[in-house]
Scaffold this active site. Sequence first.
Site, mmCIF file in Angstrom:
data_model
loop_
_atom_site.group_PDB
_atom_site.id
_atom_site.type_symbol
_atom_site.label_atom_id
_atom_site.label_comp_id
_atom_site.label_asym_id
_atom_site.label_seq_id
_atom_site.Cartn_x
_atom_site.Cartn_y
_atom_site.Cartn_z
ATOM 1 N N ASP A 64 -2.330 7.063 7.876
ATOM 2 C CA ASP A 64 -2.612 5.746 7.335
ATOM 3 C C ASP A 64 -3.360 6.024 6.148
ATOM 4 O O ASP A 64 -4.682 6.195 6.161
ATOM 5 C CB ASP A 64 -3.373 5.031 8.309
ATOM 6 C CG ASP A 64 -3.775 3.582 7.909
ATOM 7 O OD1 ASP A 64 -3.604 3.212 6.745
ATOM 8 O OD2 ASP A 64 -4.296 2.932 8.656
ATOM 9 N N TYR A 159 -1.366 -6.542 -7.968
ATOM 10 C CA TYR A 159 -0.346 -5.778 -7.864
ATOM 11 C C TYR A 159 0.069 -5.018 -9.184
ATOM 12 O O TYR A 159 0.300 -3.754 -9.361
ATOM 13 C CB TYR A 159 0.940 -6.416 -7.059
ATOM 14 C CG TYR A 159 2.227 -5.561 -7.072
ATOM 15 C CD1 TYR A 159 1.872 -4.454 -6.013
ATOM 16 C CD2 TYR A 159 3.206 -5.274 -7.572
ATOM 17 C CE1 TYR A 159 3.000 -3.792 -5.587
ATOM 18 C CE2 TYR A 159 4.295 -4.503 -7.396
ATOM 19 C CZ TYR A 159 4.142 -3.674 -6.084
ATOM 20 O OH TYR A 159 5.099 -2.638 -6.043
ATOM 21 N N THR A 194 15.336 -4.734 -0.081
ATOM 22 C CA THR A 194 14.718 -4.134 1.006
ATOM 23 C C THR A 194 14.440 -5.293 2.115
ATOM 24 O O THR A 194 14.357 -6.441 1.825
ATOM 25 C CB THR A 194 13.369 -3.446 0.988
ATOM 26 O OG1 THR A 194 12.309 -4.752 0.316
ATOM 27 C CG2 THR A 194 13.544 -2.413 -0.096
#
Length: 251
Positions: A64, A159, A194
């Site tokens: 992680d 982003y 995706t």
Amino acid sequence: MTARLQDRYALVTGSTDGIGVAVAQALAAEGAHVIVSGRNTDRGKETVRAIEEAGGRATFVAADLGRGAAAIRELADAANEVAGGALDILVNNAALLIDPAPTAEVGEDLIDQALRVNVKAAFLLTGLIAPAMAARGKGVIINMGSINGLFGSAHSALYSATKATIHSLTKSWAAEYGPAGVRVNTVAPGPTLTEKISGIQDRLAPMIAAMPSRRASTPAEVGAAVVFLAGDDASNIHGATLSVDGGRAAV
């Protein structure tokens, strides 16, 4: 299977779903032993199983990267152990996808999380792996950017900023490690089919309609771009951004 990457070891972060799975499978299909990494153990093991059933080699290492430096060092150590201390390819693919939102509505916690996963993880992992590549005089690092890092887009400031940073880091690392034989490049996908974008295809339709290709990319097409940059056919490509976007960034 062919063998352009035979007997090379590749670490792909965030390779338990989406583009990461396709990248791992594409590298393995060319003979690389792929270290699959991500948070979801079940998906990671499934990725390894699919690679092995296709005749490839893979090992799963749970990680992680949003947990910070300790987790990133654990991943680097585990990958080096699998690779016998000679990791050949690093693909910094792990990233937090961020829903579009006005800048004024983006909270500090999300900003911090995005920077940890999308920028800090790649920065620290490269710092742990690239020096050993440089010492051996060879190695490849491929950063997963985005066309969002190449141009402005309303409500995508956070982003886009993280991906623009990745593009900039590619150039800086090419300057830093290229003279020692380590090639660093970026793959910048556009809309890609995706699971994560399946629910927003209507929102992406206008962008796709304006692209020269008039279609989204497949994850396999992004994987093929990574394979090319990882292989010897790209032996004198340094600091480049290879867009897999149906021409969106160009027009």
